[in-house]
Design a protein around this motif. Structure first.
Motif, mmCIF file in Angstrom:
data_model
loop_
_atom_site.group_PDB
_atom_site.id
_atom_site.type_symbol
_atom_site.label_atom_id
_atom_site.label_comp_id
_atom_site.label_asym_id
_atom_site.label_seq_id
_atom_site.Cartn_x
_atom_site.Cartn_y
_atom_site.Cartn_z
ATOM 1 N N ILE A 17 0.741 -1.324 -0.073
ATOM 2 C CA ILE A 17 0.013 -0.024 -0.024
ATOM 3 C C ILE A 17 0.853 1.118 -0.126
ATOM 4 N N LEU A 18 1.866 1.289 0.874
ATOM 5 C CA LEU A 18 2.763 2.332 0.833
ATOM 6 C C LEU A 18 3.649 2.543 -0.319
ATOM 7 N N THR A 19 4.067 1.676 -0.895
ATOM 8 C CA THR A 19 4.948 1.576 -2.144
ATOM 9 C C THR A 19 3.942 2.116 -3.384
ATOM 10 N N MET A 20 2.804 1.655 -3.286
ATOM 11 C CA MET A 20 2.009 1.878 -4.677
ATOM 12 C C MET A 20 1.537 3.438 -4.495
ATOM 13 N N LEU A 21 1.273 3.825 -3.192
ATOM 14 C CA LEU A 21 0.712 5.410 -3.176
ATOM 15 C C LEU A 21 2.036 6.210 -3.173
ATOM 16 N N LEU A 22 3.342 5.899 -2.727
ATOM 17 C CA LEU A 22 4.218 6.918 -2.748
ATOM 18 C C LEU A 22 4.828 6.867 -4.185
ATOM 19 N N GLY A 23 5.202 5.722 -4.756
ATOM 20 C CA GLY A 23 5.713 5.476 -6.104
ATOM 21 C C GLY A 23 4.974 5.940 -7.045
ATOM 22 N N ALA A 24 3.518 6.066 -6.926
ATOM 23 C CA ALA A 24 2.683 6.620 -7.932
ATOM 24 C C ALA A 24 2.827 8.174 -7.886
ATOM 25 N N LEU A 25 2.721 8.942 -6.668
ATOM 26 C CA LEU A 25 2.835 10.153 -6.319
ATOM 27 C C LEU A 25 4.164 10.809 -6.873
ATOM 28 N N VAL A 26 5.374 9.917 -6.675
ATOM 29 C CA VAL A 26 6.849 10.458 -7.317
ATOM 30 C C VAL A 26 6.669 10.508 -8.592
ATOM 31 N N ALA A 27 6.312 9.164 -9.152
ATOM 32 C CA ALA A 27 6.334 8.846 -10.595
ATOM 33 C C ALA A 27 5.576 9.960 -11.349
ATOM 34 N N TYR A 28 4.286 10.562 -10.830
ATOM 35 C CA TYR A 28 3.348 11.352 -11.487
ATOM 36 C C TYR A 28 4.216 12.625 -11.421
ATOM 37 N N ALA A 29 4.560 13.278 -10.396
ATOM 38 C CA ALA A 29 5.293 14.414 -10.332
ATOM 39 C C ALA A 29 6.323 14.714 -11.286
ATOM 40 N N LEU A 30 7.394 13.464 -11.258
ATOM 41 C CA LEU A 30 8.237 13.649 -12.389
ATOM 42 C C LEU A 30 7.983 13.570 -13.714
ATOM 43 N N ALA A 31 6.781 12.724 -14.002
ATOM 44 C CA ALA A 31 6.394 12.590 -15.350
ATOM 45 C C ALA A 31 5.781 13.881 -15.972
ATOM 46 N N ARG A 32 5.051 14.516 -15.032
ATOM 47 C CA ARG A 32 4.165 15.694 -15.659
ATOM 48 C C ARG A 32 4.610 16.807 -15.215
ATOM 49 N N TYR A 33 5.605 16.923 -14.243
ATOM 50 C CA TYR A 33 5.703 18.675 -13.727
ATOM 51 C C TYR A 33 7.119 18.847 -14.157
ATOM 52 N N GLU A 34 7.559 20.004 -14.877
ATOM 53 C CA GLU A 34 8.968 20.166 -15.147
ATOM 54 C C GLU A 34 9.506 21.200 -14.039
ATOM 55 N N PHE A 35 10.404 20.777 -13.285
ATOM 56 C CA PHE A 35 11.229 21.641 -11.918
ATOM 57 C C PHE A 35 12.431 21.399 -12.143
ATOM 58 N N ARG A 36 13.260 22.248 -11.375
ATOM 59 C CA ARG A 36 14.904 22.176 -11.434
ATOM 60 C C ARG A 36 15.167 20.696 -10.720
ATOM 61 N N GLY A 37 16.036 20.056 -11.245
ATOM 62 C CA GLY A 37 16.100 18.799 -10.708
ATOM 63 C C GLY A 37 15.480 17.429 -10.871
ATOM 64 N N ASN A 38 14.380 17.708 -11.698
ATOM 65 C CA ASN A 38 13.938 16.561 -12.110
ATOM 66 C C ASN A 38 14.413 15.413 -12.607
ATOM 67 N N ARG A 39 15.130 15.611 -13.442
ATOM 68 C CA ARG A 39 16.022 14.467 -14.042
ATOM 69 C C ARG A 39 17.107 13.921 -12.931
ATOM 70 N N VAL A 40 17.535 14.546 -12.335
ATOM 71 C CA VAL A 40 18.380 14.265 -11.058
ATOM 72 C C VAL A 40 17.667 13.292 -10.377
ATOM 73 N N ILE A 41 16.702 13.642 -9.823
ATOM 74 C CA ILE A 41 15.831 12.858 -8.956
ATOM 75 C C ILE A 41 15.527 11.629 -9.609
ATOM 76 N N TYR A 42 14.977 11.517 -10.828
ATOM 77 C CA TYR A 42 14.569 10.551 -11.501
ATOM 78 C C TYR A 42 15.815 9.450 -11.903
ATOM 79 N N TYR A 43 16.935 10.020 -11.974
ATOM 80 C CA TYR A 43 17.973 9.102 -12.333
ATOM 81 C C TYR A 43 18.691 8.478 -10.955
ATOM 82 N N ILE A 44 18.304 9.434 -9.819
ATOM 83 C CA ILE A 44 18.798 8.566 -8.605
ATOM 84 C C ILE A 44 17.793 7.543 -8.223
#
Length: 262
Positions: A67-94
């Motif tokens: 439950i925690l994994t799906m909730l947190l993973g979906a939130l992070v993936a959605y933010a990285l995929a749909r919003y452009e902000f400084r450090g987006n690619r860095v966080i994704y590749y981490i």
């Protein structure tokens, strides 16, 4: 494909058949079907060998972590995929790099961190560690899936007055259901079979998960020569994985293909 199916399915089938045999039949007639079905093997494994308690522990830990994994993973993936902000690619590749980090290299510091937090040998400790273990793959899988969803639907929801949270939970998350099903099944299979993390972080025998219980069962039943009880315990441990895959294999295929192209 037929040869591969035989190699992978035959040991599973043999274990299931052996769980209904007596010890004498397992040793003297390993390839023959059981003369009578010994259901008492399953009862003995569930009660006397404590497989029932280990099964419940695994359900609590894996269910909470999923439950925690799906909730947190979906939130992070959605933010990285749909919003452009400084450090987006860095966080994704981490997150991507974390998938390739061998978990056994972090066992010693992880043990001391969990111990200092007072969570060693507890359900919350294992749930949090399982979640941290599974989130990188979840983010990687769902990131490409969220990028394929049409932006026009989200824009229409914003025009109707939806907040960012409402767009995510009421619009984008239902659209991502095939991907959520697929990554959820993969996470369930991986966490259910996890052995190394609970071996180090879960020393309390009363809170053993199923993988730890089966390891202890293989030793104890081997000394007792209770091979029928051992095979019954193995079959009980395999059933949730087989049921989950058979029930949701169509969703797994749909999720894999839906997020493959943009």
């Amino acid at each position: 494909m037929f040869c591969w199916a035989v190699v992978t399915a035959l040991p599973l089938l043999w274990a299931v058949v052996s769980s209904f045999k007596s010890d004498k039949e397992i040793l003297n007639e390993p390839w023959s079907p059981p003369s009578t079905l010994h259901f008492e093997n399953w009862e003995r494994a569930w009660t006397a060998a404590s497989i029932g308690r280990y099964f419940l522990n695994s359900l609590i830990v894996v269910g909470g972590a999923l439950i925690l994994t799906m909730l947190l993973g979906a939130l992070v993936a959605y933010a990285l995929a749909r919003y452009e902000f400084r450090g987006n690619r860095v966080i994704y590749y981490i997150f991507v790099a974390a998938m390739f980090f061998p978990v056994f290299l972090a066992l010693v510091p992880l043990f001391f961190v969990v111990q200092q937090l007072g969570l060693l040998g507890t359900y919350p400790g294992l749930i949090l560690v399982y979640t941290a273990y599974a989130v990188p793959f979840t983010v990687f899988f769902l990131h490409s899936f969220f990028r394929t969803l049409p932006s026009e639907i989200a824009e229409a929801a914003f025009l109707d007055g939806c907040s960012h949270g409402a767009v995510f939970f009421r619009v984008m998350l239902p659209l991502a259901r095939p991907g959520l099903f697929a990554v959820g099944i993969f996470n369930f299979l991986g966490l259910w079979n996890q052995y190394l993390l609970p071996l180090v972080l879960n020393p309390d025998p009363d809170r053993y998960v199923l993988a730890q219980g089966l390891a202890a069962l293989s030793v104890s039943q081997g000394y007792r020569s209770d091979w029928s009880g051992l095979f019954a315990g193995l079959t009980i441990a395999m059933l949730p994985v087989l049921i989950a895959y058979v029930a949701f294999q169509r969703h797994i295929r749909a999720g894999m293909t839906a997020g493959a192209v943009k």
